[in-house]
Write an enzyme that holds these catalytic residues in place. Structure first.
Site, PDB file in Angstrom:
ATOM      1  N   GLY A   1       1.589  -4.698  17.199  1.00 34.39           N
ATOM      2  CA  GLY A   1       2.775  -5.919  16.492  1.00 34.39           C
ATOM      3  C   GLY A   1       4.153  -5.802  16.876  1.00 34.39           C
TER       4      GLY A   1
ATOM      5  CE  LYS B   1      -1.249  -3.111   7.093  1.00 34.54           C
ATOM      6  NZ  LYS B   1      -1.060  -5.164   7.336  1.00 34.54           N
TER       7      LYS B   1
ATOM      8  CB  THR C   1       6.682  -3.068  12.784  1.00 32.19           C
ATOM      9  OG1 THR C   1       7.079  -4.180  12.852  1.00 32.19           O
ATOM     10  CG2 THR C   1       5.343  -2.073  12.449  1.00 32.19           C
TER      11      THR C   1
ATOM     12  CB  CYS D   1       1.925 -10.408  23.140  1.00 30.08           C
ATOM     13  SG  CYS D   1       0.330  -9.774  23.776  1.00 30.08           S
TER      14      CYS D   1
ATOM     15  CD  GLU E   1      -1.226  -2.446  24.079  1.00 28.81           C
ATOM     16  OE1 GLU E   1      -0.406  -2.887  24.870  1.00 28.81           O
ATOM     17  OE2 GLU E   1      -1.452  -1.386  24.014  1.00 28.81           O
TER      18      GLU E   1
ATOM     19  CD  GLU F   1       7.627 -11.159  20.817  1.00 28.94           C
ATOM     20  OE1 GLU F   1       8.245  -9.862  19.779  1.00 28.94           O
ATOM     21  OE2 GLU F   1       6.718 -11.063  21.010  1.00 28.94           O
TER      22      GLU F   1
HETATM   23  P1  NAD Z   1       4.302  -7.013  13.178  1.00 26.40           P
HETATM   24  O1  NAD Z   1       5.150  -5.715  13.688  1.00 26.40           O
HETATM   25  O2  NAD Z   1       5.153  -7.437  11.642  1.00 26.40           O
HETATM   26  O3  NAD Z   1       3.183  -6.263  11.844  1.00 26.40           O
HETATM   27  C1  NAD Z   1       1.852  -5.572  12.803  1.00 26.40           C
HETATM   28  C2  NAD Z   1       0.799  -5.291  11.802  1.00 26.40           C
HETATM   29  O4  NAD Z   1       1.995  -3.948  11.131  1.00 26.40           O
HETATM   30  C3  NAD Z   1       0.588  -5.873  10.577  1.00 26.40           C
HETATM   31  O5  NAD Z   1      -1.066  -5.223  10.039  1.00 26.40           O
HETATM   32  C4  NAD Z   1       1.284  -5.405   9.424  1.00 26.40           C
HETATM   33  O6  NAD Z   1       1.411  -5.279   8.364  1.00 26.40           O
HETATM   34  C5  NAD Z   1       1.801  -4.068   9.636  1.00 26.40           C
HETATM   35  N1  NAD Z   1       3.131  -3.055  10.218  1.00 26.40           N
HETATM   36  C6  NAD Z   1       4.083  -3.648   9.260  1.00 26.40           C
HETATM   37  N2  NAD Z   1       5.209  -2.314   8.800  1.00 26.40           N
HETATM   38  C7  NAD Z   1       4.739  -1.301   9.141  1.00 26.40           C
HETATM   39  C8  NAD Z   1       4.549  -0.421   8.930  1.00 26.40           C
HETATM   40  N3  NAD Z   1       5.587   0.239   8.599  1.00 26.40           N
HETATM   41  N4  NAD Z   1       4.044   0.487   8.656  1.00 26.40           N
HETATM   42  C9  NAD Z   1       2.947   0.309   8.877  1.00 26.40           C
HETATM   43  N5  NAD Z   1       2.133  -0.638   9.905  1.00 26.40           N
HETATM   44  C10 NAD Z   1       2.895  -2.013   9.257  1.00 26.40           C
HETATM   45  O7  NAD Z   1       3.870  -7.963  13.792  1.00 26.40           O
HETATM   46  P2  NAD Z   1       3.449  -9.423  13.881  1.00 26.40           P
HETATM   47  O8  NAD Z   1       4.615  -9.915  13.018  1.00 26.40           O
HETATM   48  O9  NAD Z   1       2.669  -9.340  12.359  1.00 26.40           O
HETATM   49  O10 NAD Z   1       3.195  -9.965  14.771  1.00 26.40           O
HETATM   50  C11 NAD Z   1       3.899 -10.718  15.923  1.00 26.40           C
HETATM   51  C12 NAD Z   1       4.531  -9.002  17.078  1.00 26.40           C
HETATM   52  O11 NAD Z   1       2.718  -8.883  17.784  1.00 26.40           O
HETATM   53  C13 NAD Z   1       4.527  -9.877  18.288  1.00 26.40           C
HETATM   54  O12 NAD Z   1       6.257  -9.002  18.519  1.00 26.40           O
HETATM   55  C14 NAD Z   1       4.413  -9.984  19.495  1.00 26.40           C
HETATM   56  O13 NAD Z   1       4.379  -9.600  20.804  1.00 26.40           O
HETATM   57  C15 NAD Z   1       3.482  -8.453  18.962  1.00 26.40           C
HETATM   58  N6  NAD Z   1       1.949  -8.286  19.965  1.00 26.40           N
HETATM   59  C16 NAD Z   1       1.705  -7.923  20.771  1.00 26.40           C
HETATM   60  C17 NAD Z   1       0.775  -7.538  21.528  1.00 26.40           C
HETATM   61  C18 NAD Z   1       0.928  -6.009  22.621  1.00 26.40           C
HETATM   62  O14 NAD Z   1      -0.750  -6.461  23.084  1.00 26.40           O
HETATM   63  N7  NAD Z   1       1.333  -6.353  23.537  1.00 26.40           N
HETATM   64  C19 NAD Z   1      -0.394  -8.453  21.228  1.00 26.40           C
HETATM   65  C20 NAD Z   1      -0.329  -9.950  20.171  1.00 26.40           C
HETATM   66  C21 NAD Z   1       1.573  -9.199  19.344  1.00 26.40           C
END
Ligand code: NAD
Length: 481
Positions: free
Chosen positions: A226, A173, A230, A282, A248, A383
């Site tokens: 993400g 997804k 989450t 990130c 991650e 963040e």
């Molecule tokens: P998010 O956690 O809101 O969403 C990430 C993904 O998880 C999306 O596909 C979302 O639909 C899904 N999701 C949300 N709630 C869920 C649940 N309850 N169960 C399963 N899936 C769920 O994050 P975002 O706003 O899309 O992305 C930004 C974040 O991602 C920032 O915190 C950033 O630092 C992080 N990030 C980390 C890395 C890394 O490699 N460490 C890389 C890129 C982004």
């Protein structure tokens, strides 16, 4: 344009008929619909993956590798279309999508197509016990991959490529905020001859579709990128089912600058590490610590360079920074800026929304530099994930290290110095998964990628990813002499 799920090699509508709006952030307008898939769609994707697994896991490494390489070639062939779609969906400059996002998505497939042919496991001779042990590394079965919106196809494929290279079948997804290139990837997989059901893509909200993947009793591993919150929720759902988890998560990365660095290179790279992709990476160095003796000069030079960045329409060739990904995200980032003064911060550059001609409703923000005096302020602890950096000075190595580590996150750090001893000390003592010295975001896909503390658990990249997507089994063969 309406998006469909990709299940068993076919494009299908969500069973419940529910959709969510898809926005073009550069214009602030809806341009399509994305399925908000339910448990039933996830079940159908799971069944397709389960059916494909026996054959795919027995497909030779050469054949898997050939298909992955074909996918990579097709991504590069369609670079223009994919980069345009990524830019429209996310708001990032099209030039960045062309130079970074899409080529890297192709590299992910190329890299794991080759890596799987070199992957090996251990053998142990139990001397004196007449036995030989070897380790079989077998694919897990059906695995779940969930990715965020900031580097959509780049991070989606960073998970999918190793998962399928290792012989798993996938229910994946992408973020509901940027689903377009994941949708286009389905067509590419069909064209490359990826067997039906090996990759299934279900679109929808995290709380419905994502949750259904994580809670599915037979999806035995979850690779998630993400937000930290989450990630914690996903861990709480997956842990009681003993799923394998790779998380991650967020970062609040220090960029530590010493007076003995190569100043011009540091300055140019710091502009990039602060504001590339509107600061929505990130790995961006959002906390800049500068040695006191060059602090005032750095402030002047940094502001001057940042002032040259052009915020504009992502499709324009000379745009350095495009739009933020959504209205909600813009509001969140802006609220940190607006609260800066209350926390004793001083905005030394930017801080305002930008109106772009012909894109008046887009989500644009100036690159913003805030001088802070207390590392405990929320600007330095939370963040923000936007075009906002803080600057603060330090006097000694000990102080710099203490400030850098004094944060709940531990993803990456950047260090600017030409002192070898200092480089070694900081490399050992920085509490992060990655340390860049005199560079930023230089990626070698063989290296372990991931964070410590609230930035996650597990590592992606290289053989670490192939280890994650396989289960090691010890075989012990006794053979009396
Ligand atoms: P998010 O956690 O809101 O969403 C990430 C993904 O998880 C999306 O596909 C979302 O639909 C899904 N999701 C949300 N709630 C869920 C649940 N309850 N169960 C399963 N899936 C769920 O994050 P975002 O706003 O899309 O992305 C930004 C974040 O991602 C920032 O915190 C950033 O630092 C992080 N990030 C980390 C890395 C890394 O490699 N460490 C890389 C890129 C982004």
């Amino acid at each position: 344009m309406n998006i469909q799920n990709y299940i068993n090699g076919e494009f299908v509508n969500p069973i419940n008929g529910e959709y969510i709006d898809n926005y073009n952030p550069s214009k602030g307008e809806i341009y399509g619909q994305t399925p908000n898939s339910s448990k039933e769609d996830v079940e159908s994707a799971y069944q397709a993956a389960k059916t494909a697994f026996p054959s795919w896991s027995n497909t030779t490494l050469e054949e898997r590798s050939k298909i992955l390489l074909k996918i990579a070639d097709l991504i590069l062939e369609k670079l223009e279309v994919l980069a345009t779609a990524e830019s429209k969906d996310n708001g990032k400059p099209i030039s960045l999508a062309k130079q970074v996002d899409i080529p890297r998505a192709a590299s992910n497939f190329q890299f794991f197509a080759n890596a799987i042919t070199q992957f090996s496991s251990e053998a142990h001779e139990s001397v004196g016990l007449n036995a030989v042990n070897f380790t079989l590394r077998q694919p897990i079965g059906v695995v779940g991959c969930i990715s965020p919106w900031n580097l959509p196809l780049y991070l989606f494929t960073w998970k999918i490529a190793p998962a399928i290279a290792a012989g798993n079948c996938v229910v994946a997804k992408p973020s509901e905020i940027t689903p377009m290139t994941a949708y286009l990837l389905g067509e590419i997989c069909n064209e490359a001859g990826l067997p039906k059901g090996v990759l299934n893509i279900v679109h929808g909200l995290g709380t419905s579709t994502g949750q259904a993947i994580v809670a599915h009793p037979n999806i035995k591993a979850i690779s998630f990128t993400g937000g930290t919150k989450t990630g914690a929720h996903i861990a709480s759902v997956a842990a009681p089912m003993f799923k394998k988890l790779s998380l991650e998560l967020g970062g609040k990365n220090p960029n530590i600058i010493f007076a003995d660095c190569d100043y011009e290179k540091m300055l140019a790279t710091t502009v990039r590490s602060s504001f590339a992709n509107q600061g929505q990476i990130c790995l961006c160095g959002s906390r800049i610590f500068v040695e006191e003796k060059i602090y005032e000069q750095f402030k002047i030079d940094f502001i001057k360079k940042v002032a040259e960045l052009k915020v504009g329409n992502p499709s324009a060739k000379d745009t350095n920074m495009g739009a933020l990904v959504s209205a909600a995200h813009l509001a969140k980032v802006k609220s940190y800026i607006d609260g800066a003064k209350l926390e004793g911060g001083k905005i030394v550059f930017g801080g305002n929304k930008v109106t772009v001609e012909n894109c008046e409703n887009g989500y644009y923000l100036q690159p913003t530099i805030i001088e802070v005096f207390d590392n405990k302020c929320s600007l330095n602890q939370e963040e923000i994930f936007g075009p906002v950096v803080t600057i603060i000075s330090f006097k000694t190595d000990e102080e710099a290290l203490q400030l850098a580590n004094d944060v709940p996150y531990g993803l990456s750090a950047t260090l600017w110095t030409n002192n070898l001893n200092r480089t070694m000390q900081f490399s050992k003592q920085l509490q992060t998964g990655i340390v860049w010295v005199n560079t930023w975001m230089l990626r070698d896909l063989r290296t372990p990628f991931g964070g410590v503390k609230n930035s996650g658990v597990g590592r992606e990249g290289g053989f670490e990813a192939l280890r994650f997507f396989t289960e090691p089994k010890n075989i012990c063969i006794y053979s009396p002499s």
